[in-house]
Design an enzyme around this catalytic site. Structure first.
Site, mmCIF file in Angstrom:
data_model
loop_
_atom_site.group_PDB
_atom_site.id
_atom_site.type_symbol
_atom_site.label_atom_id
_atom_site.label_comp_id
_atom_site.label_asym_id
_atom_site.label_seq_id
_atom_site.Cartn_x
_atom_site.Cartn_y
_atom_site.Cartn_z
ATOM 1 N N HIS A 1 0.834 -1.523 -0.447
ATOM 2 C CA HIS A 1 -0.264 -0.007 -0.190
ATOM 3 C C HIS A 1 0.736 1.277 -0.127
ATOM 4 C CE1 HIS A 1 -3.373 -2.389 0.106
ATOM 5 N NE2 HIS A 1 -3.557 -2.600 1.364
ATOM 6 N N HIS B 1 -10.400 1.812 0.593
ATOM 7 C CA HIS B 1 -10.176 1.055 1.658
ATOM 8 C C HIS B 1 -10.755 1.280 3.214
ATOM 9 C CE1 HIS B 1 -7.525 -1.619 3.823
ATOM 10 N NE2 HIS B 1 -6.679 -2.048 2.774
ATOM 11 N N GLU C 1 -11.894 -3.807 -2.406
ATOM 12 C CA GLU C 1 -10.536 -2.753 -3.203
ATOM 13 C C GLU C 1 -10.833 -3.074 -4.802
ATOM 14 O OE1 GLU C 1 -6.908 -3.283 -0.602
ATOM 15 O OE2 GLU C 1 -8.041 -4.339 0.791
HETATM 16 C C1 BGC Z 1 -4.501 -5.815 2.262
HETATM 17 C C2 BGC Z 1 -3.895 -7.143 3.891
HETATM 18 C C3 BGC Z 1 -3.331 -5.964 5.017
HETATM 19 C C4 BGC Z 1 -4.337 -5.103 5.112
HETATM 20 C C5 BGC Z 1 -3.607 -3.695 5.456
HETATM 21 C C6 BGC Z 1 -5.057 -5.568 3.221
HETATM 22 O O1 BGC Z 1 -5.422 -4.842 1.748
HETATM 23 O O2 BGC Z 1 -5.461 -6.950 1.234
HETATM 24 O O3 BGC Z 1 -3.395 -7.940 3.433
HETATM 25 O O4 BGC Z 1 -2.727 -7.087 5.640
HETATM 26 O O5 BGC Z 1 -4.529 -4.091 3.694
HETATM 27 O O6 BGC Z 1 -4.627 -3.057 6.345
#
Ligand code: BGC
Length: 351
Positions: free
Chosen positions: A105, A179, A316
Site C-alpha cells: 500500500h 480501503h 478494494e
Molecule cells: C490487505 C491486507 C492488509 C491490510 C492492511 C489489505 O488491503 O489485503 O493483507 O493486511 O490491507 O490493513
C-alpha cells in the site's frame, strides 16, 4: 452546502478538516483530508434507521496512528509488491519495505499518511469533494512526480462515486485504491461473517505464504472462493484449504470476468438483518476482498468501540497484486502525457 469542520492536528501542528456530504435521500458521508479517508457512511436500513457502516476514528489523530488503512486512499501502489523490487525500462527500483519483506500500500508513508488539498464542489450529480495529492519523485522509492485527484461524489441515487485522475512527469507505476472497512449491520461490534457477498469472478490470483501472487489465475469453482452467487462469508472462511490458510481467511484478489476497461457491476454485499445492500461497480480488472483478519481490537474506533477481529471487510478495486513483476497481468505503467483514470461506485439500498 458542504459542511467543513476542524478534525484535529497531525504531526503536532498541521490542521486536518472533516467534510460532510449529504444526499436528499438521507445518506451522509464524512471525509477527511488526512489520507483522503472516508470517516463514516450513514445509510438507512430497511426500516429507515440511519447508521454508520464503515470503521473509522473520531479525530485526525486516530488516522495518524492507524496502521490498518481505515477508509483511506492507498497508493502509489495499492496491495503488495514482492520485496519492494521491480524493473521498469531497464532500471531497478527498490521501494520502501513495510510488510515483512514486501512493499504494501505505497510504503510506510503512503498516500494514506499525507495531507491532501481539499475542494468541496456542488455538481448536478450531488455533493463532491475533490482531493489532490502531489507525490514527489523518489518518495517511497518511486520514480517521477505523480499528481492524483480523487473526487468523491455522493449522488442522489445513494451512490458513493470515486473518480481518480492521475498524471506523471516520468514513466512510473500507479495503482491506487480505496480501503473502507464495511460493516453493513451498522453495529460495529458485530463481525461481518453473516454478510452475503457476490463477486463476478471465475478466477482469483493465488498467493504464496508471504501474500505474494504466484502469477497464475486459479479457478474459484469448487473452492471457498466461489462467490459467483451471493453467499454467506462465514460459510467457508475457516475451511481446510491452503489458500484460506495463507490468507488467514479471505485476503485475495478476484479477477473480474470480461474486463474491458469499462465500468460494470462486479459485486454485491448484503446484510440480512438490516437489509442493507451495496453494489460495487468499477472499471478495474481486480478486486481485493479482505475479511479484516488482522483486526484485533487494538484499533479503538469511533465512540470508543474496539475494532475487533473481522468486524469490517474491504472490497478494494484495483490492478492485480505484484503486477510490476508479473508480465502476464494487466499493466500498471503510466507514462508522461497519459492519464490514469479509475471510476468505482459503491451504491447503497435495502432489500
Ligand atoms: C490487505 C491486507 C492488509 C491490510 C492492511 C489489505 O488491503 O489485503 O493483507 O493486511 O490491507 O490493513
Amino acid at each position: 452546502m458542504i459542511e467543513k469542520r476542524f478534525f484535529g492536528n497531525v504531526e503536532t501542528d498541521k490542521e486536518v478538516s472533516l467534510f460532510t456530504l449529504k444526499s436528499k435521500n438521507g445518506m451522509k458521508v464524512e471525509i477527511c483530508n488526512y489520507g483522503a479517508a472516508v470517516v463514516s457512511i450513514f445509510v438507512p436500513d430497511k426500516n429507515g434507521k440511519s447508521e454508520n457502516v464503515v470503521l473509522g476514528y473520531d479525530s485526525a489523530q486516530g488516522y495518524e496512528k492507524c496502521s490498518s488503512y481505515f477508509g483511506a486512499i492507498v497508493g502509489r501502489y495499492g496491495n503488495r509488491i514482492g520485496k519492494g523490487i521491480f524493473v521498469l525500462d531497464g532500471k531497478n527500483y527498490q521501494l520502501d519495505v513495510n510488510d515483512g519483506e514486501n512493499h504494501l500500500h505505497g510504503g510506510k508513508f503512503g498516500f494514506n499518511k499525507r495531507i491532501w488539498d481539499a475542494e468541496p464542489i456542488q455538481t448536478d450529480t450531488g455533493q463532491s469533494l475533490k482531493l489532490t495529492l502531489i507525490d514527489n519523485n523518489g518518495e517511497m522509492g518511486y520514480a517521477g512526480t505523480v499528481k492524483l485527484d480523487v473526487i468523491y461524489t455522493l449522488s442522489e441515487e445513494n451512490e458513493l462515486i470515486i473518480d481518480y485522475l492521475g498524471e506523471t512527469d516520468e514513466t512510473t507505476i500507479l495503482n491506487p485504491t480505496h480501503h473502507s472497512y464495511f460493516n453493513l449491520s451498522g453495529d460495529l461490534t458485530k463481525n461481518i461473517l453473516d454478510h452475503h457477498l457476490m463477486l463476478n469472478a471465475d478466477y482469483i490470483t493465488y498467493v504464496d505464504k508471504g501474500f505474494i501472487t504466484t502469477g497464475e489465475l486459479n479457478k474459484v469453482e469448487n473452492t471457498p472462493f466461489d462467490f459467483r452467487n451471493l453467499s454467506r462469508i462465514g460459510e467457508n472462511i475457516n475451511s481446510d484449504n491452503q489458500q484460506i490458510k495463507y490468507g488467514l481467511g479471505y485476503d485475495h484478489n478476484w479477477v473480474i470476468n470480461n474486463w474491458d476497461k469499462t465500468i460494470k457491476k462486479v459485486g454485491e454485499l448484503y446484510e440480512p438483518v438490516s437489509g442493507r445492500f451495496m453494489e460495487i461497480f468499477t472499471d478495474q480488472p481486480g478486486i481485493q476482498f479482505y475479511s479484516g483478519n488482522f483486526l484485533n481490537g487494538e484499533q479503538i474506533g469511533k465512540n470508543g468501540i474496539a475494532c475487533n477481529y473481522r468486524t469490517g471487510l474491504c472490497l478494494e478495486t484495483q490492478h492485480f497484486p505484484d503486477s510490476p513483476n508479473k508480465p502476464s497481468f494487466p499493466s500498471v505503467i503510466i507514462n508522461p502525457g497519459e492519464q490514469y483514470v479509475q471510476k468505482t461506485i459503491y451504491k447503497f439500498s435495502t432489500k
